[in-house]
Design a protein around this motif. Structure first.
Motif, PDB file in Angstrom:
ATOM      1  N   ARG A 155       0.826  -1.200   0.000  1.00 56.90           N
ATOM      2  CA  ARG A 155       0.000   0.000   0.000  1.00 56.90           C
ATOM      3  C   ARG A 155       0.873   1.268   0.000  1.00 56.90           C
ATOM      4  O   ARG A 155       0.506   2.271  -0.608  1.00 56.90           O
ATOM      5  CB  ARG A 155      -0.933   0.013   1.227  1.00 56.90           C
ATOM      6  CG  ARG A 155      -1.990  -1.058   1.212  1.00 56.90           C
ATOM      7  CD  ARG A 155      -2.847  -1.011  -0.031  1.00 56.90           C
ATOM      8  NE  ARG A 155      -3.412   0.318  -0.254  1.00 56.90           N
ATOM      9  CZ  ARG A 155      -3.954   0.710  -1.384  1.00 56.90           C
ATOM     10  NH1 ARG A 155      -3.989  -0.099  -2.442  1.00 56.90           N
ATOM     11  NH2 ARG A 155      -4.461   1.922  -1.507  1.00 56.90           N
ATOM     12  N   ASN A 156       2.022   1.218   0.663  1.00 60.19           N
ATOM     13  CA  ASN A 156       2.929   2.369   0.631  1.00 60.19           C
ATOM     14  C   ASN A 156       3.524   2.565  -0.758  1.00 60.19           C
ATOM     15  O   ASN A 156       3.866   3.678  -1.157  1.00 60.19           O
ATOM     16  CB  ASN A 156       4.059   2.186   1.648  1.00 60.19           C
ATOM     17  CG  ASN A 156       3.585   2.371   3.078  1.00 60.19           C
ATOM     18  OD1 ASN A 156       2.439   2.742   3.303  1.00 60.19           O
ATOM     19  ND2 ASN A 156       4.443   2.097   4.028  1.00 60.19           N
ATOM     20  N   SER A 159       2.038   5.020  -3.678  1.00 62.63           N
ATOM     21  CA  SER A 159       2.411   6.432  -3.863  1.00 62.63           C
ATOM     22  C   SER A 159       3.216   6.641  -5.141  1.00 62.63           C
ATOM     23  O   SER A 159       3.196   7.713  -5.735  1.00 62.63           O
ATOM     24  CB  SER A 159       3.244   6.914  -2.685  1.00 62.63           C
ATOM     25  OG  SER A 159       2.690   6.484  -1.471  1.00 62.63           O
ATOM     26  N   LYS A 183       2.970   8.448   7.659  1.00 64.89           N
ATOM     27  CA  LYS A 183       2.918   7.584   6.478  1.00 64.89           C
ATOM     28  C   LYS A 183       3.848   8.105   5.386  1.00 64.89           C
ATOM     29  O   LYS A 183       4.500   7.334   4.680  1.00 64.89           O
ATOM     30  CB  LYS A 183       1.480   7.491   5.947  1.00 64.89           C
ATOM     31  CG  LYS A 183       1.329   6.469   4.829  1.00 64.89           C
ATOM     32  CD  LYS A 183      -0.118   6.328   4.394  1.00 64.89           C
ATOM     33  CE  LYS A 183      -0.234   5.284   3.279  1.00 64.89           C
ATOM     34  NZ  LYS A 183      -1.622   5.159   2.789  1.00 64.89           N
ATOM     35  N   ARG A 184       3.920   9.440   5.256  1.00 57.80           N
ATOM     36  CA  ARG A 184       4.810  10.029   4.258  1.00 57.80           C
ATOM     37  C   ARG A 184       6.262   9.660   4.547  1.00 57.80           C
ATOM     38  O   ARG A 184       6.997   9.251   3.652  1.00 57.80           O
ATOM     39  CB  ARG A 184       4.642  11.551   4.253  1.00 57.80           C
ATOM     40  CG  ARG A 184       5.547  12.249   3.230  1.00 57.80           C
ATOM     41  CD  ARG A 184       5.359  13.736   3.208  1.00 57.80           C
ATOM     42  NE  ARG A 184       5.911  14.368   4.390  1.00 57.80           N
ATOM     43  CZ  ARG A 184       5.195  15.020   5.304  1.00 57.80           C
ATOM     44  NH1 ARG A 184       3.887  15.113   5.161  1.00 57.80           N
ATOM     45  NH2 ARG A 184       5.756  15.572   6.355  1.00 57.80           N
ATOM     46  N   GLN A 186       7.364   7.125   6.286  1.00 53.95           N
ATOM     47  CA  GLN A 186       7.553   5.685   6.070  1.00 53.95           C
ATOM     48  C   GLN A 186       7.794   5.394   4.592  1.00 53.95           C
ATOM     49  O   GLN A 186       8.693   4.623   4.234  1.00 53.95           O
ATOM     50  CB  GLN A 186       6.317   4.917   6.540  1.00 53.95           C
ATOM     51  CG  GLN A 186       6.170   4.785   8.037  1.00 53.95           C
ATOM     52  CD  GLN A 186       4.871   4.082   8.412  1.00 53.95           C
ATOM     53  OE1 GLN A 186       4.244   3.414   7.580  1.00 53.95           O
ATOM     54  NE2 GLN A 186       4.450   4.240   9.653  1.00 53.95           N
ATOM     55  N   THR A 187       6.984   5.998   3.743  1.00 52.03           N
ATOM     56  CA  THR A 187       7.079   5.735   2.304  1.00 52.03           C
ATOM     57  C   THR A 187       8.413   6.217   1.743  1.00 52.03           C
ATOM     58  O   THR A 187       9.051   5.523   0.940  1.00 52.03           O
ATOM     59  CB  THR A 187       5.915   6.421   1.564  1.00 52.03           C
ATOM     60  OG1 THR A 187       4.688   5.914   2.084  1.00 52.03           O
ATOM     61  CG2 THR A 187       5.983   6.151   0.067  1.00 52.03           C
ATOM     62  N   GLN A 190      11.065   3.860   2.860  1.00 53.39           N
ATOM     63  CA  GLN A 190      10.962   2.532   2.237  1.00 53.39           C
ATOM     64  C   GLN A 190      11.189   2.563   0.729  1.00 53.39           C
ATOM     65  O   GLN A 190      11.139   1.517   0.068  1.00 53.39           O
ATOM     66  CB  GLN A 190       9.589   1.928   2.553  1.00 53.39           C
ATOM     67  CG  GLN A 190       9.415   1.590   4.026  1.00 53.39           C
ATOM     68  CD  GLN A 190       7.993   1.172   4.376  1.00 53.39           C
ATOM     69  OE1 GLN A 190       7.129   1.051   3.508  1.00 53.39           O
ATOM     70  NE2 GLN A 190       7.737   0.945   5.657  1.00 53.39           N
TER      71      GLN A 190
END
Length: 506
Positions: A155-156, A159, A183-184, A186-187, A190
């Protein structure tokens, strides 16, 4: 692995399949409003495990029995599908060697291949190389945080796959923004996983590297403690060697303290076998005592000079502080300048008087400037006072140290009066020094240098592997250049408004 979308479609309640085909490279979909263009991206997102159903309500949602997305993954075909949200949250996932789109209907999607959302995301992640479950780079940080870093999720990765309509051709943004800061972050963190730059071994190496770095830092602290303790033992031993000479009138060792500590075990054995021999004619006791008293008197004089300096500084500070208050009520000294003056009687110009007047004006200007500078001298005096107080304290420490040594020497005579012979006092000192030598040997058994060397080798090995196998920073820059180049290649073939030219996506 190269991947691209082959089909996005819907199976309606009459079991008819409706789909849009896609091909490698850039695909552009055009059409009138309300014909389903916007629904494509939402169907794709829904089939990729979105927890929300955002397909626009209308004809499609009214008749849809199943939504599907088909991707090409290398030589394989990945089929994803979901029923309308109201009919359950399970998601279909299956891999085939090939597929004929015309044979796709509701009977194709067997129930055994429908997984719950959590299992689906894990399974889907495997096909995109997201097999990492531990992304912490520092186990100590994780322990302090009391939780692991979130596991990378497909799901990440969305983006980097999806573009909202309002961002297409937006010169300020490439990937859609996040409402959630966490979440930003994390993305972004990652990204190197999604691009296949790192694997699980990378994070294990980073964990080990940070652990070794922490161990090395701890050893350095321990080494400092060991060195400080040895310095204390060294000074104590030096004092006792000096006291031994004062008591016995004989040197214990010819070598200086630094040479003695090069081989402490040898000198320990010498002390154990030593016979005490008092030189009653020696005057070391008296000479040392007189020297110490002279040194103390000299330092006391220096201390008093510093105290006098401190008093003068305090007086200056009080005077300047008063001046700062007074100067607010004093106006600048001013004098009007004239050109040449005229004699009242003969009306002749007087050049000399004009020159003198101008010099006086210059003097007043200088005086005004210097008066304005005066308050700033306060800072300088405050610094001088702090420095002087520090010097006074250092002198006091020196006096205390000398006074202690004088007292220790005077105690030798006191003990003699109390019937403790010089031989006995010397014997006690030898026993103390024996104990100090043993402490030094024990302190050196902790081979910190050897441990440091081993850890540094481990750190070097890990850094070499990180550099040679992963080289994350350079690879991310390479990916960035590739994305920029590809975006600009596409951009040059599209008809942008004048304000967006020249195209330079970054």
């Amino acid at each position: 692995m190269n991947a691209f979308v082959k089909y996005i479609g819907v199976i309606d309640s009459s079991d008819n399949s409706h789909y849009v085909p896609f091909y490698e490279g850039l695909n552009i979909i055009t059409g009138k409003s309300s014909t389903g263009k916007s629904a494509l991206i939402e169907i794709f997102d829904y089939c990729f495990g979105s927890s929300e159903f955002t397909v626009p309500e209308g004809v499609i949602t009214d008749v849809a029995k199943l939504y599907f997305t088909i991707l090409a993954l290398g030589d394989s075909i990945l089929i994803l599908a979901r029923k309308p949200y109201r009919e359950g949250k399970k998601i279909y996932i299956k891999v085939e060697d090939g597929i004929k789109i015309e044979n796709i209907n509701s009977n194709y999607f067997e129930e055994d291949y429908f997984l719950n959302e959590k299992d689906f995301k894990l399974e889907l992640g495997h096909y995109f190389g997201i097999d990492i479950d531990d992304t912490d780079t520092d186990l100590q940080v994780r322990e302090n945080r009391n939780q692991k870093n979130p596991r990378p999720s497909i799901r990440n990765f969305m983006s980097f796959i999806l573009q909202h309509q309002n961002l297409v051709a937006n010169k300020h943004s490439i990937f859609y923004r996040f409402d959630e800061k966490e979440k930003r972050e994390q993305t972004i963190e990652q990204f190197k996983i999604f691009m296949g730059i790192v694997d699980q071994n990378y994070f294990i190496l980073m964990q080990n590297l940070n652990e070794y770095m922490r161990m090395l830092k701890s050893l350095k602290k321990e080494e400092d403690k060991v060195l400080n303790y040895e310095l204390l033992l060294k000074n104590t031993l030096k004092d006792n060697i000096s006291k031994y000479q004062i008591i016995t009138g004989r040197k214990l060792f010819e070598e200086n303290i630094d040479n003695i500590l090069l081989n402490p075990r040898n000198y320990l054995e010498l002390i154990k076998e030593m016979n005490i021999d008092i030189d009653y004619k020696d005057n070391t006791y008296t000479n040392r005592l007189n020297t110490l008293r002279q040194n103390r008197d000299k330092i006391l004089i220096e201390k008093r000079e510093l105290e006098n300096k401190e008093y003068k500084i305090d007086t200056s500070i009080i005077a300047i502080d008063k001046y700062k208050r007074d100067i607010k009520t004093i106006s600048d000294f001013n004098l009007e300048t004239n050109s040449d003056s005229i004699c009242t009687f003969c009306k002749s110009p007087n050049h000399v008087l004009g020159k003198t007047t101008n010099e006086l004006v210059d003097a007043f200007e200088w005086l005004n400037l210097e008066l304005k500078k005066t308050p700033y001298l306060l800072d300088s005096f405050v610094k001088d006072k702090a420095s002087t107080i520090k010097e006074i304290k250092e002198k006091e420490k020196e006096i205390d140290s000398i006074s202690k040594e004088i007292k220790d020497i005077e105690n030798i005579s006191k003990k003699l009066i109390e019937k403790e012979s010089l031989e006995k006092q010397a014997q006690k000192l030898l026993m103390k020094m024996e104990s100090i030598f043993e402490e030094i040997l024990i302190n050196r058994k902790n081979d910190i240098e050897k441990q440091k060397k081993e850890i540094k080798n481990q750190i070097s090995t890990i850094k070499d592997e990180l550099e040679n196998k992963y080289n994350v920073d350079n690879k991310i820059k390479k990916v960035e250049r590739h994305i920029n180049s590809y975006m600009n290649k596409i951009g040059k073939k599209l008809d942008f408004e004048e304000t967006y030219n020249p195209i330079n996506f970054r």
